[in-house]
Structures are given as structure tokens and as C-alpha cells.
Design a protein around this motif. Structure first.
Motif, PDB file in Angstrom:
ATOM      1  N   CYS A  22       0.859  -1.184   0.000  1.00 38.72           N
ATOM      2  CA  CYS A  22       0.000   0.000   0.000  1.00 38.72           C
ATOM      3  C   CYS A  22       0.894   1.233   0.000  1.00 38.72           C
ATOM      4  CB  CYS A  22      -0.891  -0.020   1.244  1.00 38.72           C
ATOM      5  SG  CYS A  22      -1.664   1.564   1.634  1.00 38.72           S
ATOM      6  N   GLY A  23       0.833   2.011  -1.071  1.00 35.28           N
ATOM      7  CA  GLY A  23       1.667   3.197  -1.182  1.00 35.28           C
ATOM      8  C   GLY A  23       1.454   4.185  -0.056  1.00 35.28           C
ATOM      9  N   PHE A  24       0.209   4.406   0.345  1.00 43.30           N
ATOM     10  CA  PHE A  24      -0.083   5.332   1.438  1.00 43.30           C
ATOM     11  C   PHE A  24       0.515   4.820   2.745  1.00 43.30           C
ATOM     12  CE2 PHE A  24      -2.713   6.872   4.939  1.00 43.30           C
ATOM     13  CZ  PHE A  24      -2.597   8.242   4.748  1.00 43.30           C
ATOM     14  N   CYS A  25       0.429   3.514   2.973  1.00 45.23           N
ATOM     15  CA  CYS A  25       0.992   2.915   4.189  1.00 45.23           C
ATOM     16  C   CYS A  25       2.506   3.076   4.212  1.00 45.23           C
ATOM     17  CB  CYS A  25       0.614   1.437   4.279  1.00 45.23           C
ATOM     18  SG  CYS A  25      -1.157   1.139   4.311  1.00 45.23           S
ATOM     19  N   VAL A  26       3.154   2.861   3.065  1.00 53.25           N
ATOM     20  CA  VAL A  26       4.602   3.008   2.954  1.00 53.25           C
ATOM     21  C   VAL A  26       4.993   4.461   3.229  1.00 53.25           C
ATOM     22  CG1 VAL A  26       6.559   2.931   1.346  1.00 53.25           C
ATOM     23  CG2 VAL A  26       4.912   1.045   1.414  1.00 53.25           C
ATOM     24  N   LYS A  27       4.264   5.391   2.630  1.00 48.02           N
ATOM     25  CA  LYS A  27       4.541   6.818   2.838  1.00 48.02           C
ATOM     26  C   LYS A  27       4.378   7.184   4.314  1.00 48.02           C
ATOM     27  CE  LYS A  27       3.573  11.214   0.688  1.00 48.02           C
ATOM     28  NZ  LYS A  27       2.907  11.859  -0.421  1.00 48.02           N
ATOM     29  N   TYR A 120      -5.732   2.628  -0.898  1.00 45.99           N
ATOM     30  CA  TYR A 120      -5.129   2.368  -2.200  1.00 45.99           C
ATOM     31  C   TYR A 120      -5.397   3.507  -3.186  1.00 45.99           C
ATOM     32  CZ  TYR A 120      -4.248  -2.281  -0.379  1.00 45.99           C
ATOM     33  OH  TYR A 120      -3.805  -3.325   0.391  1.00 45.99           O
ATOM     34  N   ARG A 121      -6.296   4.412  -2.845  1.00 47.08           N
ATOM     35  CA  ARG A 121      -6.588   5.575  -3.683  1.00 47.08           C
ATOM     36  C   ARG A 121      -5.832   6.815  -3.222  1.00 47.08           C
ATOM     37  NH1 ARG A 121     -12.561   4.455  -2.638  1.00 47.08           N
ATOM     38  NH2 ARG A 121     -12.900   2.634  -3.896  1.00 47.08           N
ATOM     39  N   LEU A 122      -5.234   6.772  -2.047  1.00 42.67           N
ATOM     40  CA  LEU A 122      -4.554   7.927  -1.468  1.00 42.67           C
ATOM     41  C   LEU A 122      -3.135   8.041  -2.016  1.00 42.67           C
ATOM     42  CD1 LEU A 122      -5.837   7.554   2.200  1.00 42.67           C
ATOM     43  CD2 LEU A 122      -6.602   9.200   0.489  1.00 42.67           C
ATOM     44  N   PRO A 123      -2.555   9.250  -1.944  1.00 43.32           N
ATOM     45  CA  PRO A 123      -1.196   9.454  -2.470  1.00 43.32           C
ATOM     46  C   PRO A 123      -0.159   8.558  -1.816  1.00 43.32           C
ATOM     47  CG  PRO A 123      -2.218  11.553  -1.898  1.00 43.32           C
ATOM     48  CD  PRO A 123      -3.126  10.460  -1.390  1.00 43.32           C
ATOM     49  N   GLY A 127       2.543  -0.522  -5.443  1.00 42.98           N
ATOM     50  CA  GLY A 127       3.373  -1.669  -5.784  1.00 42.98           C
ATOM     51  C   GLY A 127       3.917  -2.356  -4.544  1.00 42.98           C
ATOM     52  N   THR A 128       5.059  -2.980  -4.709  1.00 45.07           N
ATOM     53  CA  THR A 128       5.652  -3.710  -3.592  1.00 45.07           C
ATOM     54  C   THR A 128       6.804  -2.917  -3.012  1.00 45.07           C
ATOM     55  OG1 THR A 128       7.013  -4.920  -5.142  1.00 45.07           O
ATOM     56  CG2 THR A 128       4.969  -5.994  -4.431  1.00 45.07           C
ATOM     57  N   CYS A 129       6.516  -1.666  -2.673  1.00 45.79           N
ATOM     58  CA  CYS A 129       7.529  -0.812  -2.031  1.00 45.79           C
ATOM     59  C   CYS A 129       7.898  -1.439  -0.687  1.00 45.79           C
ATOM     60  CB  CYS A 129       6.966   0.571  -1.752  1.00 45.79           C
ATOM     61  SG  CYS A 129       6.423   1.418  -3.235  1.00 45.79           S
ATOM     62  N   ALA A 130       9.117  -1.250  -0.278  1.00 46.19           N
ATOM     63  CA  ALA A 130       9.567  -1.742   1.025  1.00 46.19           C
ATOM     64  C   ALA A 130      10.315  -0.635   1.737  1.00 46.19           C
ATOM     65  CB  ALA A 130      10.458  -2.961   0.842  1.00 46.19           C
ATOM     66  N   ILE A 131      10.335  -0.720   3.031  1.00 46.48           N
ATOM     67  CA  ILE A 131      11.070   0.229   3.849  1.00 46.48           C
ATOM     68  C   ILE A 131      12.279  -0.490   4.409  1.00 46.48           C
ATOM     69  CG2 ILE A 131      10.988   1.603   5.944  1.00 46.48           C
ATOM     70  CD1 ILE A 131       8.216   2.300   5.326  1.00 46.48           C
TER      71      ILE A 131
END
Length: 134
Positions: A22-27, A120-123, A127-131
Motif C-alpha cells: 500500500c503506497g499510502f501505508c509506505v509513505k 489504495y486511492r490515497l497518495p 506496488g511492492t515498495c519496502a522500507i
């Protein structure tokens, strides 16, 4: 009575279980890492082996909302999890204490539910971004 050095070293800390797909979660997790200057928050991707078991939740529960474990042994979900890790990151339990006030909890829970339902709609990069490889 003075506080022992052992007690002084036991600062509030927390671990966050998040969705790295989730891009928003990663951010949001990146934001927590930036404000956590004392290293009191550990970020754990739910996709990491054994992560959901460590937090005591199923994969479906982990996908539904964020989870946190704190240094007091308490488990927090949703807005409570956000407040727990924010408390760890800034070094005071104040966000968690405010969250527990009547009315505040209900408002934050509603906002959190909307964000979770629309994440999933938020900025944020999807993809499969990782921290840091989590």
C-alpha cells in the motif's frame, strides 16, 4: 525517590505492522521513521515471514488495519496503533492518552476507517515498495 537508571532507560516504544503493498501505508511508515529520532519505533511489513504471528493477528486482520505492539505489552489496532507508534516516535505517550479520551477515540476511529477503506486511492507510491528491506 529517584528514578533508577534502568527505569529511565525504559522509554515507551512500539512496533508497527503495516502493508508494504500500500503506497499510502509506505509513505506513512517513512514519515514515522523521519520523526523517530531515538529509534523507538520498529516498522514491520505484514508480508515479512512470521510478522502476523508476532503481532497475534491473521493476514486478513493485518490487511484490514494497522497493528502495533508497545513496550508495555499492549496490542493496539487501527487509530490506536497509529497513536501508539506516534507516541513512541515523539517520545511521549500524549497522543495515546488523548486518543483514549471519550469522543476523540470515536472521531479518530471514524477517520482511520475512512483512510483504511480508501488507502489504495490515497497518495503514495504503490506496488511492492519496502522500507529498508522489510
Amino acid at each position: 525517590m529517584p528514578v533508577s537508571s534502568t527505569a529511565a532507560q525504559r522509554k515507551y516504544s512500539a512496533e508497527l505492522l503495516y502493508d508494504r503493498d500500500c503506497g499510502f501505508c509506505v509513505k506513512s511508515a517513512h514519515f514515522l521513521q523521519r520523526i523517530d529520532r531515538r529509534g523507538r519505533v520498529r516498522i514491520v511489513a505484514l508480508q515479512q515471514a512470521g510478522a502476523t504471528e508476532r503481532f497475534g493477528v491473521s493476514r486478513d486482520q493485518a490487511l484490514e488495519q494497522a497493528w502495533a505492539l508497545d513496550s508495555r505489552g499492549e496490542r493496539h489496532a487501527g487509530a490506536g496503533a497509529v497513536n501508539a507508534v506516534l507516541s513512541g516516535a515523539i517520545g511521549t505517550r500524549l497522543p495515546l492518552l488523548i486518543y483514549r479520551l471519550p469522543g476523540i477515540r470515536q472521531l479518530q476511529d471514524r477517520v482511520y476507517r475512512w483512510v483504511a477503506d480508501n488507502r489504495y486511492r490515497l497518495p503514495g507510491r504503490g506496488g511492492t515498495c519496502a522500507i529498508d528491506g522489510n
